[in-house]
Design an enzyme around this catalytic site. Sequence first.
Site, PDB file in Angstrom:
ATOM      1  N   HIS A   1     -25.036   0.437 -19.658  1.00  0.00           N
ATOM      2  CA  HIS A   1     -26.165   0.847 -18.825  1.00  0.00           C
ATOM      3  C   HIS A   1     -27.297  -0.156 -18.783  1.00  0.00           C
ATOM      4  O   HIS A   1     -28.190  -0.026 -17.956  1.00  0.00           O
ATOM      5  CB  HIS A   1     -26.695   2.218 -19.234  1.00  0.00           C
ATOM      6  CG  HIS A   1     -27.357   2.230 -20.575  1.00  0.00           C
ATOM      7  ND1 HIS A   1     -26.634   2.185 -21.739  1.00  0.00           N
ATOM      8  CD2 HIS A   1     -28.645   2.252 -20.925  1.00  0.00           C
ATOM      9  CE1 HIS A   1     -27.467   2.197 -22.750  1.00  0.00           C
ATOM     10  NE2 HIS A   1     -28.692   2.230 -22.298  1.00  0.00           N
TER      11      HIS A   1
ATOM     12  N   ASP B   1     -23.718   2.989 -15.431  1.00  0.00           N
ATOM     13  CA  ASP B   1     -24.516   4.175 -15.139  1.00  0.00           C
ATOM     14  C   ASP B   1     -25.174   4.028 -13.766  1.00  0.00           C
ATOM     15  O   ASP B   1     -25.756   2.977 -13.471  1.00  0.00           O
ATOM     16  CB  ASP B   1     -25.580   4.321 -16.229  1.00  0.00           C
ATOM     17  CG  ASP B   1     -26.184   5.710 -16.256  1.00  0.00           C
ATOM     18  OD1 ASP B   1     -26.644   6.174 -15.199  1.00  0.00           O
ATOM     19  OD2 ASP B   1     -26.182   6.311 -17.333  1.00  0.00           O
TER      20      ASP B   1
ATOM     21  N   TYR C   1     -27.403  12.299 -21.201  1.00  0.00           N
ATOM     22  CA  TYR C   1     -27.306  12.371 -22.660  1.00  0.00           C
ATOM     23  C   TYR C   1     -26.838  13.760 -23.090  1.00  0.00           C
ATOM     24  O   TYR C   1     -27.380  14.763 -22.632  1.00  0.00           O
ATOM     25  CB  TYR C   1     -28.678  12.056 -23.283  1.00  0.00           C
ATOM     26  CG  TYR C   1     -28.708  12.292 -24.767  1.00  0.00           C
ATOM     27  CD1 TYR C   1     -27.965  11.497 -25.630  1.00  0.00           C
ATOM     28  CD2 TYR C   1     -29.462  13.326 -25.308  1.00  0.00           C
ATOM     29  CE1 TYR C   1     -27.980  11.714 -26.990  1.00  0.00           C
ATOM     30  CE2 TYR C   1     -29.491  13.548 -26.670  1.00  0.00           C
ATOM     31  CZ  TYR C   1     -28.751  12.751 -27.513  1.00  0.00           C
ATOM     32  OH  TYR C   1     -28.763  12.979 -28.856  1.00  0.00           O
TER      33      TYR C   1
ATOM     34  N   ARG D   1     -22.422  25.715 -29.550  1.00  0.00           N
ATOM     35  CA  ARG D   1     -22.275  24.466 -28.787  1.00  0.00           C
ATOM     36  C   ARG D   1     -21.247  24.587 -27.665  1.00  0.00           C
ATOM     37  O   ARG D   1     -21.366  23.935 -26.633  1.00  0.00           O
ATOM     38  CB  ARG D   1     -21.862  23.320 -29.719  1.00  0.00           C
ATOM     39  CG  ARG D   1     -22.926  22.908 -30.682  1.00  0.00           C
ATOM     40  CD  ARG D   1     -22.384  21.877 -31.662  1.00  0.00           C
ATOM     41  NE  ARG D   1     -21.926  20.668 -30.994  1.00  0.00           N
ATOM     42  CZ  ARG D   1     -22.521  19.490 -31.066  1.00  0.00           C
ATOM     43  NH1 ARG D   1     -23.604  19.341 -31.771  1.00  0.00           N
ATOM     44  NH2 ARG D   1     -22.028  18.458 -30.433  1.00  0.00           N
TER      45      ARG D   1
ATOM     46  N   GLU E   1     -17.985  15.136 -27.918  1.00  0.00           N
ATOM     47  CA  GLU E   1     -17.714  15.370 -29.334  1.00  0.00           C
ATOM     48  C   GLU E   1     -16.752  16.521 -29.553  1.00  0.00           C
ATOM     49  O   GLU E   1     -16.420  16.849 -30.684  1.00  0.00           O
ATOM     50  CB  GLU E   1     -19.026  15.638 -30.077  1.00  0.00           C
ATOM     51  CG  GLU E   1     -19.895  14.406 -30.115  1.00  0.00           C
ATOM     52  CD  GLU E   1     -21.322  14.712 -30.504  1.00  0.00           C
ATOM     53  OE1 GLU E   1     -22.148  13.797 -30.413  1.00  0.00           O
ATOM     54  OE2 GLU E   1     -21.615  15.854 -30.885  1.00  0.00           O
TER      55      GLU E   1
ATOM     56  N   ARG F   1     -33.023   5.969 -35.170  1.00  0.00           N
ATOM     57  CA  ARG F   1     -32.508   7.344 -35.086  1.00  0.00           C
ATOM     58  C   ARG F   1     -31.299   7.525 -35.985  1.00  0.00           C
ATOM     59  O   ARG F   1     -30.209   7.864 -35.515  1.00  0.00           O
ATOM     60  CB  ARG F   1     -32.062   7.728 -33.676  1.00  0.00           C
ATOM     61  CG  ARG F   1     -33.027   7.635 -32.584  1.00  0.00           C
ATOM     62  CD  ARG F   1     -34.055   8.695 -32.676  1.00  0.00           C
ATOM     63  NE  ARG F   1     -35.329   8.020 -32.532  1.00  0.00           N
ATOM     64  CZ  ARG F   1     -36.125   8.184 -31.512  1.00  0.00           C
ATOM     65  NH1 ARG F   1     -35.840   9.045 -30.617  1.00  0.00           N
ATOM     66  NH2 ARG F   1     -37.231   7.501 -31.436  1.00  0.00           N
TER      67      ARG F   1
END
Length: 471
Positions: A172, A197, A229, A296, A362, A407
Amino acid sequence: MGRSVFRLSSRRLASLIAAGCFIYFIISFGLLNSDRNAIKNNRCVDERSGVRQQTTNDREDDVMCKDGVCERRPSPELQSKFKSGTWNSWYNSPGYHKHYDVNCSGIIHNNQTIIRQAYEVVRDTQVTVPCDETVTNWTKDCPSYRRHRRYPLKALSEEELDYPLAYIITAHKEAAQIERLLRVIYQPQNFYCIHVDTKSGPAFHQAIRNLAGCFDNVFVASKLENVQYAGFSRVVADINCMRDLVKYQWKYVINLCGQDFPLKTNLEIVKQMKAYHGHNDIPGIYPEQTQWFVGRTKHKHKVIRGEVIRTNIEKPDPPHNAKMYFGNAYYAATREYVVHLLTDKKANDILEYLADSLSPDEHFWVTLNRFPGVPGGYPNSTWASNVRFIRWTNSDYYAPCVGKYVRAVCVIGAGYLPYLSSQPHIFANKVYYDYDPITMQCLEALLDYRTVFPDALSEYVHDYPVKNLFP
Ligand SMILES: *[C@@H]1O[C@H](CO)[C@@H](O)[C@H](O)[C@H]1NC(C)=O
Ligand SMILES: *[C@@H]1O[C@H](CO)[C@@H](O)[C@H](O)[C@H]1NC(C)=O
Ligand SMILES: *[C@@H]1O[C@H](CO)[C@@H](O)[C@H](O)[C@H]1NC(C)=O
Ligand SMILES: *[C@@H]1O[C@H](CO)[C@@H](O)[C@H](O)[C@H]1NC(C)=O
């Protein structure tokens, strides 16, 4: 297998894994500030793409050329050049990426004096990344670009020729880092699909299109997503590339993001793929069914102001009694797995079920990998994997990061290379060009050295390839 297994509670791990490539996304998309519509390079240099002729060192290195294909004769003298810190890396192309005068061998062999000196070089230099427009310029004249960057024109060995790989690169920003990544993993028998992207700026799109246009086996995905995201578009981006890639013949596909960098040569990667014995390396577990986890996938999610938000709407149970696993967004998967994923009705039902979950990347790859009857699949719930080295803040399984944590993930500095070069993983995450270009330069030098001297791998990594990951 222990070294590849993260020992973390699934909740902690969840919050961490979600970070993945997207740490960069969060920052660059400005989710933390207001400007989230454009992706820009923060600092870059518009250098004239002055390309110097190849260095005189080449002649000393015993280069043999035939029909335009050059190789280096592996002699003891040449080998000793790596140890003495005078290796002439073929990934170093004057006029393209800035080359730093550092001793990569000394860095990799943990000479603290030399590592300190390298840090001084980085500190004293305003580290800049070539602009997207500059990358566009490099690739205007493809024959010249391929020659100066010394792209291989034919497979380096029979073994590699007989074992083509496919790559998906989700990109991106910072075309120069993507170019550098592509150069270091490029082999003419492999296939490379780059997903750009839709939010990225026109200069980035142009640079990547130009770059891909210089090769028959590199292309931009035929369908591009606006990558959200933690959203479904992240999975769709990979699937778009998979659809394009299955037109070709290859053995395994490996997905990468722009901040990944290889720790192994192409031949070494081929050896790891072979050691998988037809299994997919898609790590992930069946976690404790806590409300946090179940939510989730069991709750509908909506994108609200650029964020994936859980709603109170509960969905029916998953189709085909599929158990929802939780895993890593990175994988190496067989072509058979990919074909199955694209054509099987049940696989598609599971995909659709997960479309409104939190971070479907995930869940989907690993859930499908654990689903009965899926090619290359493997039922056990395990984090065992060799696809990616990631140093999370709150797992002390690996040596402390030398670099910086962004992060909760280590951005690798050159001082981490003595440790990193001993790890078995095929790729590392994360490497930032503008944070420490010496990390890239020295990994390139090490891989270049091992390309000429394949036996040297055992000096760095013991027991490679990793075997019996999936008993
Ligand atoms: C590079 O580092 C190695 C290992 O510490 C050392 O033996 C060698 O002399 C160094 N080379 C140069 C040119 O400084
Ligand atoms: C580390 O590098 C310095 C500078 O090249 C050299 O003088 C020294 O001998 C090296 N130390 C070791 C242990 O190789
Ligand atoms: C690209 O090349 C053109 C001429 O070939 C030059 O005028 C321009 O400055 C270059 N731009 C960059 C960003 O290097
Ligand atoms: C993997 O699953 C098989 C079959 O269910 C079982 O026999 C084996 O012990 C499991 N291995 C591990 C490491 O959990």
